[in-house]
Design an enzyme around this catalytic site. Structure first.
Site, PDB file in Angstrom:
ATOM      1  N   GLU A 231     -12.004  43.563 -64.977  1.00 14.64           N
ATOM      2  CA  GLU A 231     -11.186  43.958 -65.600  1.00 14.64           C
ATOM      3  C   GLU A 231      -9.718  44.351 -65.571  1.00 14.64           C
ATOM      4  O   GLU A 231      -8.728  43.903 -66.444  1.00 14.64           O
ATOM      5  CB  GLU A 231     -12.068  44.920 -66.340  1.00 14.64           C
ATOM      6  CG  GLU A 231     -11.639  45.512 -68.201  1.00 14.64           C
ATOM      7  CD  GLU A 231     -11.315  44.190 -68.367  1.00 14.64           C
ATOM      8  OE1 GLU A 231      -9.873  44.099 -68.472  1.00 14.64           O
ATOM      9  OE2 GLU A 231     -11.747  43.955 -69.109  1.00 14.64           O
ATOM     10  N   ASP A 235      -5.826  42.572 -66.431  1.00 14.69           N
ATOM     11  CA  ASP A 235      -5.223  43.071 -67.220  1.00 14.69           C
ATOM     12  C   ASP A 235      -3.878  43.129 -66.900  1.00 14.69           C
ATOM     13  O   ASP A 235      -2.750  43.242 -67.495  1.00 14.69           O
ATOM     14  CB  ASP A 235      -5.623  45.057 -67.706  1.00 14.69           C
ATOM     15  CG  ASP A 235      -7.251  44.860 -68.528  1.00 14.69           C
ATOM     16  OD1 ASP A 235      -6.919  44.110 -69.637  1.00 14.69           O
ATOM     17  OD2 ASP A 235      -7.676  45.914 -68.785  1.00 14.69           O
ATOM     18  N   SER A 472     -10.706  40.734 -73.071  1.00 18.56           N
ATOM     19  CA  SER A 472      -9.345  41.721 -72.484  1.00 18.56           C
ATOM     20  C   SER A 472      -8.516  40.309 -71.711  1.00 18.56           C
ATOM     21  O   SER A 472      -7.891  41.129 -71.072  1.00 18.56           O
ATOM     22  CB  SER A 472     -10.925  42.352 -71.639  1.00 18.56           C
ATOM     23  OG  SER A 472     -12.061  41.194 -71.217  1.00 18.56           O
TER      24      SER A 472
END
Length: 513
Positions: A231, A235, A472
């Site tokens: 994640e 990002d 995401s």
């Protein structure tokens, strides 16, 4: 296990605020295009002064804590309490245990109570929320990752997304531009006891996409570790790719959304740096903010109280000139079985009326990237060159054609804000296929606000390339684009975008008319 009695831990008290109607009026004044006060943001000190809890009650509470050998740090509408476990147990009627994470062995042991804290009798009605005693950290997020090889003869839904795809699709001007304002900044928020990236993965990603090979995080807050969290890697790689040259930070939040908004208030009150754009790729069903993934429920306060307290925190961030972009979720509008829960739920914090919720799309048809081709798209695999999309026609991400279904829906807690009413009413009165009206609150805040590609992003993780799906992915990509708009504004002496939704919807309505 049982921790030693003198082990020090900390937790958060959220206090009853005053003058919230004044804050709401200020929000309308500062965020409505055409207002004389449009984008004339306030300092966090000014905002906290408006809503400051009763000073006599605050002093009484701080004295009460001190008499019990507990230290209280007051900022905004919060008190951060630190002290020995024995004194916290006695004062708040809890019993701490030590827990380890067998799923993620990189995470440290933590101390939590399986019994919910009690609000001390003298402060019932003043202390609204106690956070950090019985609620557990968010589990490390696992993204939808695939390593499937593809060829040009495959479905374009399987073409790789690289930064150049996004530049083309969203007509990002002058893709070689680098941010020029020294005031520009952006950040990503990760939630858990530890989070981080492997810096060499960022370098490899930039090499493969013709990005800045010297790119690195400007600073980190919280328990950052050099480790290959998918994640965080996603990002960082895409927010930095979409905003080259914008100083980027990572905030690791050992807690949930209340801890996040409290930390931002604390840093701004202490005149510490906070980015003007955040991307948040975490969320959970709105009606269960005190349950999973934070485990033990709200205790003496309600889920609605928790959401409303966080909403005010996001509201203050927006009025301080900070834009918050949040992924809308990857499981449609009903993360749990509809049979079990006949009322559909949006995800939170995407459903906050003071963040910009970002949904996810994929290509139904697309061309192959034909210009400004980065090295990754010319590298050969066992089946031939990696095939990268150039641009194309977008549709909403939906399982099973993608690995996710883009999140969306209506809040059951927050009313629909005025700035989105006409757009949502037009949607509800269109020919869109929607669930029965008994299953959702058509008077609630509607999400997402904006959508972008969220399927088959190329990332580098632990030295290898992977394809990844999720809002995401779309959230940091969109956040990076808005960070570059901020850079443009700041370079011309203007203020940042801050809470952008009213202006975003107004721009859409003006274009449609």
């Amino acid at each position: 296990g049982i921790p030693t009695a003198d082990t020090e831990v900390s937790f958060l008290l959220s206090l009853k605020m005053k003058n919230l109607h004044v804050l709401d009026r200020l929000t309308t004044s500062l965020t409505t295009p055409g207002s004389p006060s449009f984008r004339k943001w306030k300092s966090m000190q000014e905002l906290n002064e408006i809503t400051r809890p009763d000073q006599q009650e605050t002093k009484k509470l701080l004295d009460w804590l001190s008499l019990r050998n507990l230290k209280g740090k007051h900022f905004g509408n919060f008190i951060r309490v630190t002290g020995p476990i024995r004194d916290i147990e006695e004062s708040f009627d809890v019993a701490y245990l030590t827990f380890g994470n067998t799923w993620d062995t990189r995470s440290p042991n933590i101390h939590r109570s399986l019994t919910r804290p009690s609000i001390p009798a003298p402060f019932i009605g003043f202390i609204e929320i106690i956070s950090g005693i019985s609620d557990f950290p968010v589990p490390s997020k696992k993204n939808k990752v695939t390593t499937r090889e593809i060829s040009e003869d495959d479905d374009p839904k399987l073409y790789y997304m690289v930064p150049q795809t996004l530049y083309n699709q969203y007509q990002v001007p002058n893709v070689t531009a680098v941010a020029s304002s020294p005031k520009s900044s952006q950040g990503v928020a990760e939630f858990g006891p530890k989070y981080g990236i492997v810096p060499s993965d960022l370098t490899t990603f930039m090499n493969l996409t013709n990005g800045d090979v010297h790119a690195k995080l400007n600073y980190t807050v919280g328990n950052f570790v050099e480790a290959d969290y998918s994640e965080a890697s996603l990002d960082v790689q895409y927010i930095m790719a979409m905003a080259p040259g914008v100083p980027t930070s990572m905030y690791v939040i050992d807690g949930w959304m209340l801890e996040f908004v409290a930390l931002i208030q604390e840093r701004l009150e202490e005149n510490l740096h906070v980015p003007s754009v955040f991307s948040v790729s975490f969320g959970w069903r709105e009606d269960d903010q005190c349950g999973s993934p934070t485990a033990k429920g709200c205790g003496p306060f309600s889920n609605t109280q928790y959401v409303e307290a966080c909403n005010i925190g996001f509201q203050k961030m927006g009025l301080a000139g900070i834009s918050v972009f949040v992924s809308s979720g990857d499981a449609g509008t009903a993360p749990y079985c509809v049979v079990r829960t006949p009322t559909l739920n949006a995800e939170y914090p995407a459903a906050s009326n003071y963040v910009t919720a970002v949904g996810g799309t994929m290509y139904s048809s697309a061309s192959v990237l034909a210009s400004n081709i980065p090295p990754f798209c010319t590298d050969s695999s066992l089946t031939g060159p990696n095939v990268c999309a150039g641009n194309g026609t977008e549709v909403v991400c939906s399982t099973f054609e993608a690995l996710i279904t883009s999140g969306g829906g209506f809040s059951n807690i927050t009313s629909m804000p005025q700035w989105q009413t006409s757009v949502v009413e037009a949607y509800l009165n269109s020919n869109a296929v929607i669930p029965p009206s008994s299953m959702f609150n058509d008077q609630g805040r509607a999400i997402p606000d904006i959508s972008a590609l969220a399927h088959h992003y190329m990332i580098v993780l632990n030295g290898r390339t992977h394809a990844i799906d999720g809002t995401s992915a779309s959230s940091p990509a969109v956040a990076g684009m808005f960070a570059m708009i901020n850079d443009y504004l700041l370079e011309r002496g203007e203020n940042t975008l801050g809470f952008v939704n009213p202006a975003l919807y107004a721009a859409y309505s003006n274009e449609k008319s």
